[in-house]
Design an enzyme around this catalytic site. Structure first.
Site, PDB file in Angstrom:
ATOM      1  N   PHE A 187       0.934  -1.291   0.047  1.00 59.85           N
ATOM      2  CA  PHE A 187       0.060  -0.040  -0.060  1.00 59.85           C
ATOM      3  C   PHE A 187       0.960   1.246  -0.002  1.00 59.85           C
ATOM      4  O   PHE A 187       2.001   1.166   0.236  1.00 59.85           O
ATOM      5  CB  PHE A 187      -1.001   0.025   1.241  1.00 59.85           C
ATOM      6  N   CYS A 188       0.390   2.414  -0.181  1.00 57.72           N
ATOM      7  CA  CYS A 188       1.103   3.762  -0.505  1.00 57.72           C
ATOM      8  C   CYS A 188       0.051   4.688  -0.285  1.00 57.72           C
ATOM      9  O   CYS A 188      -1.194   4.453  -0.014  1.00 57.72           O
ATOM     10  CB  CYS A 188       1.664   3.983  -1.682  1.00 57.72           C
ATOM     11  N   THR A 189       0.107   6.041  -0.600  1.00 57.27           N
ATOM     12  CA  THR A 189      -0.571   7.143  -0.091  1.00 57.27           C
ATOM     13  C   THR A 189      -1.968   6.990  -0.868  1.00 57.27           C
ATOM     14  O   THR A 189      -2.952   7.130  -0.381  1.00 57.27           O
ATOM     15  CB  THR A 189      -0.126   8.519  -0.331  1.00 57.27           C
TER      16      THR A 189
END
Length: 338
Positions: A187-189
């Site tokens: 996951f990331c922003t």
């Protein structure tokens, strides 16, 4: 497209990215900049042969016009249709100027074998994310940089301790093994880094790679707080600094000297001096001197009843944080047992 129903705010914020073939980026730059400036839109858009990425803000009418320009009527034609787009709203303009930049990549990994237009991992909707990451056979990896992870992350997530996304390749080589780690979730922003990260893992022989569709921001927008597995706040790349559930303004601030995000605990540290230094840059005298002079100019402007150039958005964000804290304290006092 994710959109928060808050039309009463004067500014609409658009975060957008799309991996798409744009070999004509140099010809696209000037018309896009001219369109945005003509509509009073501010922020940054990055163009590269592999696509577009950025965040901008303007009046709701201006941002709606930009969406039409990007996805239908402008020189991009239909190449950006299906882009990942998130809308939010703000009381004041979160950006100071408009920039359209040309870069080799819209998110820098420097891995020529990676092509998100050809292969990426399996998208996981926010509603299905909790069930996936709670499985014992899934390795959960946060693909963001260390200063972002420090503000908040998902339970059980591994922190690669990177200072830039380019270092993610080294982390994979040293700490992940396709023969051992059969299922990897990332996951990331907002989702863009995971497009490349998942494509990279697949190119390295990993079999099952998952990534959170829309990133943390989409998860925080649609997931009820009582069901959330995200702890802390999510760092964002504008003067809001961080957001929480419902994409409400967070409590983090930025150090004026080194631009590192600061939690309440950081601001209570002995090495924190407002506007001058923080625990992360305590030994950098040059940064402290520049920040101290900037703080002095701000204090002078404040005494004269003037806004220091470039600080209106930051000042307003801090005002809203203080109001939020005051409201929370009033609520706490009101609910105190007798």
């Amino acid at each position: 497209m994710a959109s928060l129903p808050q039309p009463h705010h004067p500014y609409k914020v658009m975060a957008v990215y799309k991996f798409a073939s744009l070999p004509d980026v140099e010809a696209l730059k000037a018309p896009l900049a001219e369109f945005c400036c003509g509509k009073g839109i501010k922020g940054t858009l990055i163009l590269a042969p592999e696509g577009i990425n950025g965040t901008v803000a303007g009046t709701p009418e201006a941002i709606d016009a930009l969406a039409d320009y990007l996805f239908a009527t402008g020189p991009f034609g239909t190449r950006l249709m299906g882009a990942e787009v998130k809308y939010s709203f703000a009381d004041t303009a979160p950006f100071l100027r408009m920039k359209v930049r040309l870069k080799p990549e819209i998110v820098t990994l420097r891995a020529p074998q990676v092509d998100p237009n050809r292969q990426v991992g399996t998208y996981v909707e926010p509603e299905d994310w909790n069930a996936l990451i709670e499985r014992n056979d899934v390795v959960l990896v946060d693909t963001r940089n260390d200063y972002e992870v420090g503000l908040g992350t998902f339970q059980r997530a591994l922190d690669p301790h990177t200072s830039s996304f380019v270092e993610f390749k080294d982390y994979v080589e040293k700490h992940l093994d396709p023969a051992r780690d059969k299922k990897v979730a990332m996951f990331c922003t907002g989702g863009i880094r995971c497009e490349k990260a998942s494509s990279y893992l697949l190119s390295q022989g990993f079999e099952e790679v998952f990534h959170l569709k829309g990133g943390i921001l989409r998860y925080l927008e649609v997931t009820p707080p009582e069901q959330s597995r995200f702890q802390g706040e999510c760092f964002v790349f504008d003067e809001r600094v961080s957001v929480g559930h419902g994409l409400e303004l967070g409590n983090a601030t930025l150090c004026r000297a080194c631009r590192h995000p600061l939690t309440e605990a950081d601001r209570g540290h002995a090495d924190y001096h407002e506007g001058v230094s923080c625990p992360y840059c305590k030994d950098d005298a040059a940064k402290h001197a520049a920040a101290a002079e900037r703080q002095r100019q701000m204090d002078l402007a404040k005494k004269r009843g003037l806004a220091h150039m470039g600080d209106a958005a930051l000042t307003d964000a801090e005002r809203r944080r203080q109001a939020k804290r005051a409201q929370a304290e009033r609520s706490r006092q009101a609910n105190k047992p007798d």
